[in-house]
Design a protein around this motif. Structure first.
Motif, PDB file in Angstrom:
ATOM      1  N   UNK A  50      43.991  37.684  -3.213  1.00 20.49           N
ATOM      2  CA  UNK A  50      42.599  37.253  -3.077  1.00 20.49           C
ATOM      3  C   UNK A  50      42.186  37.064  -1.621  1.00 20.49           C
ATOM      4  N   UNK A  51      43.067  36.439  -0.841  1.00 26.57           N
ATOM      5  CA  UNK A  51      42.706  36.202   0.562  1.00 26.57           C
ATOM      6  C   UNK A  51      42.547  37.505   1.322  1.00 26.57           C
ATOM      7  N   UNK A  52      43.337  38.531   0.958  1.00 20.85           N
ATOM      8  CA  UNK A  52      43.260  39.828   1.635  1.00 20.85           C
ATOM      9  C   UNK A  52      42.035  40.617   1.206  1.00 20.85           C
ATOM     10  N   UNK A  53      41.769  40.656  -0.094  1.00 23.28           N
ATOM     11  CA  UNK A  53      40.697  41.499  -0.620  1.00 23.28           C
ATOM     12  C   UNK A  53      39.349  40.793  -0.680  1.00 23.28           C
ATOM     13  N   UNK A  54      39.336  39.490  -0.881  1.00 25.97           N
ATOM     14  CA  UNK A  54      38.070  38.762  -1.014  1.00 25.97           C
ATOM     15  C   UNK A  54      37.796  37.822   0.148  1.00 25.97           C
ATOM     16  N   UNK A  55      38.823  37.536   0.944  1.00 22.87           N
ATOM     17  CA  UNK A  55      38.672  36.528   1.981  1.00 22.87           C
ATOM     18  C   UNK A  55      38.925  35.152   1.405  1.00 22.87           C
ATOM     19  N   UNK A  56      38.994  34.145   2.270  1.00 23.38           N
ATOM     20  CA  UNK A  56      39.222  32.784   1.795  1.00 23.38           C
ATOM     21  C   UNK A  56      38.343  31.811   2.561  1.00 23.38           C
ATOM     22  N   UNK A  57      38.027  30.678   1.948  1.00 25.25           N
ATOM     23  CA  UNK A  57      37.177  29.696   2.635  1.00 25.25           C
ATOM     24  C   UNK A  57      37.848  29.167   3.890  1.00 25.25           C
ATOM     25  N   UNK A  58      37.016  28.777   4.859  1.00 27.66           N
ATOM     26  CA  UNK A  58      37.508  28.204   6.109  1.00 27.66           C
ATOM     27  C   UNK A  58      36.847  26.851   6.325  1.00 27.66           C
ATOM     28  N   UNK A  59      37.641  25.858   6.620  1.00 29.89           N
ATOM     29  CA  UNK A  59      37.102  24.534   6.942  1.00 29.89           C
ATOM     30  C   UNK A  59      36.721  24.540   8.418  1.00 29.89           C
ATOM     31  N   UNK A  60      35.435  24.584   8.687  1.00 26.59           N
ATOM     32  CA  UNK A  60      34.965  24.661  10.078  1.00 26.59           C
ATOM     33  C   UNK A  60      34.667  23.289  10.669  1.00 26.59           C
ATOM     34  N   UNK A  61      34.493  22.285   9.808  1.00 26.99           N
ATOM     35  CA  UNK A  61      34.377  20.890  10.258  1.00 26.99           C
ATOM     36  C   UNK A  61      35.283  20.053   9.364  1.00 26.99           C
ATOM     37  N   UNK A  62      36.239  19.351   9.971  1.00 35.94           N
ATOM     38  CA  UNK A  62      37.222  18.565   9.226  1.00 35.94           C
ATOM     39  C   UNK A  62      37.212  17.135   9.738  1.00 35.94           C
ATOM     40  N   UNK A  63      36.916  16.198   8.840  1.00 34.53           N
ATOM     41  CA  UNK A  63      36.814  14.775   9.207  1.00 34.53           C
ATOM     42  C   UNK A  63      35.857  14.576  10.384  1.00 34.53           C
ATOM     43  N   UNK A  64      34.766  15.331  10.369  1.00 30.66           N
ATOM     44  CA  UNK A  64      33.745  15.220  11.408  1.00 30.66           C
ATOM     45  C   UNK A  64      34.030  16.028  12.657  1.00 30.66           C
TER      46      UNK A  64
END
Length: 238
Positions: A88-102
């Motif tokens: 899934x990560x290769x073919x669809x991509x995966x979510x990225x946490x761009x802000x973590x704990x502020x």
């Protein structure tokens, strides 16, 4: 063979029906969860059908073949991602946490080719006008940004309704990516030199600062590229 109105009509109807059937087969998630791969696939499919229809040497059977083959490839990818989680990560991509704990995660921004201005735009689309309101922000594989606000900024509950309304001000980004935003500084009651002196008192320079936001009546919100990463400076007592 020259294209006639009757042959063109038949090919358009066949292409339309084939795309309609393919859309039904792929399911609604193909549209509501459109990833970059899905978007490109849809463009290619439309181009295949368009070329097949307007090419004088291509008949209806080629239109159907183009739709069936490309649709089959897309469905194969969907089946693979459903059966094998690791793909899934290769073919669809995966979510990225761009802000973590502020804290803004610069590495995740770079991985997704996202700059601070684009991140601010995505946040404003979620009715978030200040980084200080955000506890977590997740960039989904389809490009959408989902935001979990800090507790004081979450939606009001029944107990909050009786509270008197307060004025709302638009936060101003005075520093972005270690550079002054002069146009926004002019919107504050302070000068750039005043902010420079303020930062000196706290052993800060503009190069240390990822983002700095000023909001009337609130502490200056600062994100740094080093510990403690998040800092608040009380402007009124400075």
């Amino acid at each position: 063979m020259n294209t006639t109105f009757s042959s063109l009509t038949v090919e358009l109807l066949v292409g339309f029906m084939a795309l309609l059937v393919l859309t039904k087969v792929l399911g609604k998630t193909q549209i509501t969860q459109l990833t970059p791969f899905d978007f490109i696939s849809a463009l290619v499919l439309g181009e295949l059908v368009g070329n097949a229809i307007y090419d004088k040497e291509i008949g209806v059977h080629y239109v159907l073949y183009s739709v069936a083959l490309w649709g089959g490839l897309i469905m194969t990818i969907e089946k693979i991602t459903q059966k094998w989680k690791g793909s899934r990560s290769l073919l669809e991509g995966k979510p990225s946490i761009v802000i973590h704990s502020g804290k803004i995660i610069r590495e995740e921004l770079r991985k997704n080719n996202l700059d601070l201005d684009q991140l601010q735009n995505l946040l404003r689309n979620k009715d978030v006008f200040s980084f200080s309101e955000v506890e977590y922000a997740i960039l989904e594989s389809n490009g959408n940004l989902n935001v979990l606000k800090k507790s004081p900024f979450q939606a009001a509950t029944q107990a909050d309704i009786s509270k008197p309304p307060s004025s709302v001000t638009l936060p101003m980004t005075i520093i972005s990516d270690g550079e002054w935003v002069d146009d926004n500084i002019f919107q504050t009651p302070y000068s750039k030199d005043w902010f420079i002196d303020l930062f000196k008192k706290h052993a800060l320079t503009v190069n240390h600062i990822i983002i700095a936001e000023w909001s009337e009546g609130a502490p200056l919100y600062i994100q740094l590229n080093r510990a403690p990463f998040i800092k608040y400076i009380n402007v009124s007592s400075a």
